[in-house]
Design a protein around this motif. Structure first.
Motif, PDB file in Angstrom:
ATOM      1  N   SER A  51      93.017 -41.283 -29.939  1.00 14.54           N
ATOM      2  CA  SER A  51      93.356 -40.965 -31.334  1.00 14.54           C
ATOM      3  C   SER A  51      94.607 -41.707 -31.794  1.00 14.54           C
ATOM      4  CB  SER A  51      93.548 -39.455 -31.507  1.00 14.54           C
ATOM      5  OG  SER A  51      94.601 -38.975 -30.674  1.00 14.54           O
ATOM      6  N   THR A  52      95.531 -41.970 -30.870  1.00  3.79           N
ATOM      7  CA  THR A  52      96.730 -42.740 -31.219  1.00  3.79           C
ATOM      8  C   THR A  52      96.359 -44.181 -31.558  1.00  3.79           C
ATOM      9  OG1 THR A  52      98.096 -41.380 -29.758  1.00  3.79           O
ATOM     10  CG2 THR A  52      99.016 -43.503 -30.414  1.00  3.79           C
ATOM     11  N   VAL A  53      95.381 -44.724 -30.841  1.00  2.00           N
ATOM     12  CA  VAL A  53      94.901 -46.082 -31.129  1.00  2.00           C
ATOM     13  C   VAL A  53      94.273 -46.135 -32.520  1.00  2.00           C
ATOM     14  CG1 VAL A  53      93.299 -47.916 -30.444  1.00  2.00           C
ATOM     15  CG2 VAL A  53      94.527 -46.614 -28.693  1.00  2.00           C
ATOM     16  N   VAL A  54      93.484 -45.126 -32.853  1.00  2.00           N
ATOM     17  CA  VAL A  54      92.840 -45.075 -34.170  1.00  2.00           C
ATOM     18  C   VAL A  54      93.896 -44.981 -35.265  1.00  2.00           C
ATOM     19  CG1 VAL A  54      91.301 -43.750 -35.666  1.00  2.00           C
ATOM     20  CG2 VAL A  54      90.731 -44.052 -33.244  1.00  2.00           C
ATOM     21  N   ARG A  55      94.910 -44.121 -35.066  1.00  2.00           N
ATOM     22  CA  ARG A  55      95.989 -44.000 -36.063  1.00  2.00           C
ATOM     23  C   ARG A  55      96.773 -45.301 -36.178  1.00  2.00           C
ATOM     24  NH1 ARG A  55      96.402 -38.786 -33.743  1.00  2.00           N
ATOM     25  NH2 ARG A  55      98.132 -39.461 -32.403  1.00  2.00           N
ATOM     26  N   PHE A  56      96.918 -46.021 -35.067  1.00  2.00           N
ATOM     27  CA  PHE A  56      97.598 -47.316 -35.066  1.00  2.00           C
ATOM     28  C   PHE A  56      96.874 -48.299 -35.995  1.00  2.00           C
ATOM     29  CE2 PHE A  56      97.710 -51.628 -33.168  1.00  2.00           C
ATOM     30  CZ  PHE A  56      99.069 -51.898 -33.262  1.00  2.00           C
ATOM     31  N   ALA A  57      95.553 -48.304 -35.927  1.00  2.00           N
ATOM     32  CA  ALA A  57      94.767 -49.190 -36.790  1.00  2.00           C
ATOM     33  C   ALA A  57      94.983 -48.838 -38.258  1.00  2.00           C
ATOM     34  CB  ALA A  57      93.290 -49.099 -36.432  1.00  2.00           C
ATOM     35  N   PHE A  58      94.975 -47.549 -38.559  1.00  2.00           N
ATOM     36  CA  PHE A  58      95.212 -47.109 -39.943  1.00  2.00           C
ATOM     37  C   PHE A  58      96.612 -47.506 -40.403  1.00  2.00           C
ATOM     38  CE2 PHE A  58      91.869 -43.734 -39.110  1.00  2.00           C
ATOM     39  CZ  PHE A  58      90.940 -44.288 -39.980  1.00  2.00           C
ATOM     40  N   GLU A  59      97.564 -47.382 -39.511  1.00  2.00           N
ATOM     41  CA  GLU A  59      98.951 -47.712 -39.836  1.00  2.00           C
ATOM     42  C   GLU A  59      99.104 -49.180 -40.221  1.00  2.00           C
ATOM     43  OE1 GLU A  59     102.768 -46.488 -40.607  1.00  2.00           O
ATOM     44  OE2 GLU A  59     101.170 -45.211 -39.838  1.00  2.00           O
ATOM     45  N   LEU A  60      98.282 -50.038 -39.619  1.00  2.00           N
ATOM     46  CA  LEU A  60      98.333 -51.467 -39.933  1.00  2.00           C
ATOM     47  C   LEU A  60      97.578 -51.810 -41.222  1.00  2.00           C
ATOM     48  CD1 LEU A  60      97.830 -53.139 -36.429  1.00  2.00           C
ATOM     49  CD2 LEU A  60      99.965 -52.762 -37.659  1.00  2.00           C
ATOM     50  N   GLY A  61      96.874 -50.834 -41.771  1.00  2.00           N
ATOM     51  CA  GLY A  61      96.163 -51.068 -43.025  1.00  2.00           C
ATOM     52  C   GLY A  61      94.671 -51.290 -42.877  1.00  2.00           C
ATOM     53  N   TYR A  62      94.137 -51.096 -41.671  1.00  2.00           N
ATOM     54  CA  TYR A  62      92.704 -51.257 -41.445  1.00  2.00           C
ATOM     55  C   TYR A  62      91.967 -49.935 -41.685  1.00  2.00           C
ATOM     56  CZ  TYR A  62      93.965 -55.718 -39.378  1.00  2.00           C
ATOM     57  OH  TYR A  62      94.448 -56.988 -39.183  1.00  2.00           O
ATOM     58  N   ASP A  63      90.693 -50.028 -41.993  1.00  2.00           N
ATOM     59  CA  ASP A  63      89.888 -48.830 -42.248  1.00  2.00           C
ATOM     60  C   ASP A  63      89.584 -48.055 -40.978  1.00  2.00           C
ATOM     61  OD1 ASP A  63      89.833 -49.420 -44.926  1.00  2.00           O
ATOM     62  OD2 ASP A  63      87.930 -50.500 -44.829  1.00  2.00           O
ATOM     63  N   GLY A  64      89.790 -48.693 -39.848  1.00  2.00           N
ATOM     64  CA  GLY A  64      89.545 -48.048 -38.564  1.00  2.00           C
ATOM     65  C   GLY A  64      89.735 -49.043 -37.442  1.00  2.00           C
ATOM     66  N   TYR A  65      89.569 -48.575 -36.209  1.00  2.00           N
ATOM     67  CA  TYR A  65      89.775 -49.466 -35.066  1.00  2.00           C
ATOM     68  C   TYR A  65      88.778 -50.620 -35.030  1.00  2.00           C
ATOM     69  CZ  TYR A  65      90.239 -51.242 -30.359  1.00  2.00           C
ATOM     70  OH  TYR A  65      90.395 -52.083 -29.286  1.00  2.00           O
ATOM     71  N   GLN A  67      87.582 -52.428 -37.349  1.00  2.00           N
ATOM     72  CA  GLN A  67      88.036 -53.504 -38.226  1.00  2.00           C
ATOM     73  C   GLN A  67      89.217 -54.249 -37.606  1.00  2.00           C
ATOM     74  OE1 GLN A  67      89.805 -52.440 -42.025  1.00  2.00           O
ATOM     75  NE2 GLN A  67      88.726 -54.105 -43.053  1.00  2.00           N
ATOM     76  N   LEU A  68      90.122 -53.518 -36.975  1.00  2.00           N
ATOM     77  CA  LEU A  68      91.242 -54.169 -36.284  1.00  2.00           C
ATOM     78  C   LEU A  68      90.727 -55.036 -35.144  1.00  2.00           C
ATOM     79  CD1 LEU A  68      94.607 -52.588 -35.234  1.00  2.00           C
ATOM     80  CD2 LEU A  68      93.248 -53.816 -33.545  1.00  2.00           C
ATOM     81  N   GLN A  69      89.788 -54.513 -34.385  1.00  2.00           N
ATOM     82  CA  GLN A  69      89.212 -55.254 -33.263  1.00  2.00           C
ATOM     83  C   GLN A  69      88.532 -56.532 -33.751  1.00  2.00           C
ATOM     84  OE1 GLN A  69      85.733 -53.579 -31.285  1.00  2.00           O
ATOM     85  NE2 GLN A  69      86.715 -53.942 -29.301  1.00  2.00           N
ATOM     86  N   LYS A  70      87.807 -56.420 -34.861  1.00  2.00           N
ATOM     87  CA  LYS A  70      87.133 -57.580 -35.421  1.00  2.00           C
ATOM     88  C   LYS A  70      88.136 -58.648 -35.834  1.00  2.00           C
ATOM     89  CE  LYS A  70      83.686 -58.885 -38.899  1.00  2.00           C
ATOM     90  NZ  LYS A  70      82.817 -58.388 -40.009  1.00  2.00           N
ATOM     91  N   ALA A  71      89.269 -58.231 -36.406  1.00  2.00           N
ATOM     92  CA  ALA A  71      90.311 -59.182 -36.813  1.00  2.00           C
ATOM     93  C   ALA A  71      90.897 -59.898 -35.602  1.00  2.00           C
ATOM     94  CB  ALA A  71      91.405 -58.454 -37.583  1.00  2.00           C
ATOM     95  N   LEU A  72      91.103 -59.161 -34.509  1.00  2.00           N
ATOM     96  CA  LEU A  72      91.602 -59.776 -33.283  1.00  2.00           C
ATOM     97  C   LEU A  72      90.603 -60.774 -32.716  1.00  2.00           C
ATOM     98  CD1 LEU A  72      93.276 -56.850 -31.296  1.00  2.00           C
ATOM     99  CD2 LEU A  72      94.379 -58.991 -31.974  1.00  2.00           C
ATOM    100  N   GLN A  73      89.333 -60.392 -32.687  1.00  2.18           N
ATOM    101  CA  GLN A  73      88.306 -61.269 -32.135  1.00  2.18           C
ATOM    102  C   GLN A  73      88.165 -62.536 -32.950  1.00  2.18           C
ATOM    103  OE1 GLN A  73      84.762 -58.885 -31.812  1.00  2.18           O
ATOM    104  NE2 GLN A  73      85.518 -57.728 -30.060  1.00  2.18           N
ATOM    105  N   LYS A  74      88.242 -62.415 -34.264  1.00  2.18           N
ATOM    106  CA  LYS A  74      88.137 -63.586 -35.128  1.00  2.18           C
ATOM    107  C   LYS A  74      89.302 -64.543 -34.876  1.00  2.18           C
ATOM    108  CE  LYS A  74      86.615 -63.095 -39.295  1.00  2.18           C
ATOM    109  NZ  LYS A  74      86.462 -62.765 -40.743  1.00  2.18           N
TER     110      LYS A  74
END
Length: 290
Positions: A51-65, A67-74
């Motif tokens: 849950s901390t990882v999910v909140r981390f993604a939201f904190e960065l402005g992503y809709d969820g983890y 989306q953050l993962q996709k940005a990293l992979q890209k």
């Protein structure tokens, strides 16, 4: 290296909670591994909860983890060395049930490709191939196998197919020297993208030929020069490129062109069958007795 997401994490780091800072530190130091981890796995290696990882993604402005993962992979798709890919494979696949894991990953890639590939671009590519005076096909390194496969089958359907040999940089341009507005060029490339293929497509585009790009992402350097973008997932499972989804797209392209030329194709294969029989090209399978 494109550091947009890493810069964002670094800039936000001081405002994050203690647990989120642990995630930030892990990603900044091991982004090539983090990009392919689930939220649960990332939390485990960083020492925090999922849950901390999910909140981390939201904190960065992503809709969820995801989306953050996709940005990293890209960001890293075109950056990893073969050694780093081996490390990623160890993280993703482990040592057990490799056959199941790899095949299931390929099934997922085909499903994503089916959802993402533009039907409009696909139909446009088929019609342009049928109208083209000359068809140039090129793919270097692992993509050369796909280019050869496509050229082989298109060569049985159409009389004007040219497989471009990509061994030498200068030789590529010698082979495509006369490409023009009545021609079409099909370029195939996946991370790590071939500069040779991208430059050839740029040259064809400059000379007003139609261009088809078979590649994995809108951010691929091939896309900026193409008229038709056929997206095919080729996310790596290891140091080996996965070409299953691209091959399926190519199969569909060959079948679509073949169906449009079905009468001519029947004549061609009728002649080929006679040649194969006369010269005993194929070994006949032995019949089994009940």
């Amino acid at each position: 290296m494109d550091k947009d997401i890493l810069t964002l994490i670094a800039q936000k780091k001081q405002t994050l909670s203690k647990g989120q800072k642990l995630i930030a530190d892990y990603i900044l130091n091991h982004y090539e591994k983090a990009a392919f981890m689930t939220a649960l796995k990332l939390g485990q290696v960083a020492g925090v909860s999922e849950s901390t990882v999910v909140r981390f993604a939201f904190e960065l402005g992503y809709d969820g983890y995801p989306q953050l993962q996709k940005a990293l992979q890209k960001m890293i798709r075109n950056k990893l060395t073969s050694v780093q890919r081996i490390d990623v494979a160890n993280e993703q696949l482990g040592n057990g049930e490799i056959l199941d894991k790899v095949l299931n990953l390929d099934i997922d890639r085909i499903k994503h490709t089916l959802r993402e590939t533009s039907r409009k671009d696909f139909d446009g590519a088929v019609n342009s191939i049928l109208k083209a005076k000359n068809i140039y096909i090129l793919g270097s390194r692992s993509a050369s196998a796909l280019a050869s496969f496509m050229a082989f089958y298109f060569g049985t359907i159409l009389p004007n197919v040219k497989l471009v040999n990509t061994v030498g940089f200068e030789e590529v341009f010698e082979q495509i020297l006369r490409v023009g507005e009545n021609d079409i060029m099909i370029g195939i490339s996946f991370p790590r993208y071939s500069k040779r293929t991208a430059d050839a497509l740029k040259y064809a585009h400059k000379n007003k030929a139609k261009v088809i790009a078979i590649t994995d992402s809108e951010t691929s350097p091939l896309v900026k020069y193409c008229d038709y973008f056929l997206q095919a997932r080729s996310d790596m499972a290891s140091f080996v490129d996965s070409l299953v989804a691209p091959l399926s797209v190519i199969n569909a392209l060959i079948v679509a062109v073949g169906l449009k030329k079905s009468d001519e194709l029947k004549e061609v294969f009728d002649k080929l069958e006679n040649i194969w029989d006369e010269y005993k090209i194929y070994e006949k399978a032995e019949e089994t007795q009940d």
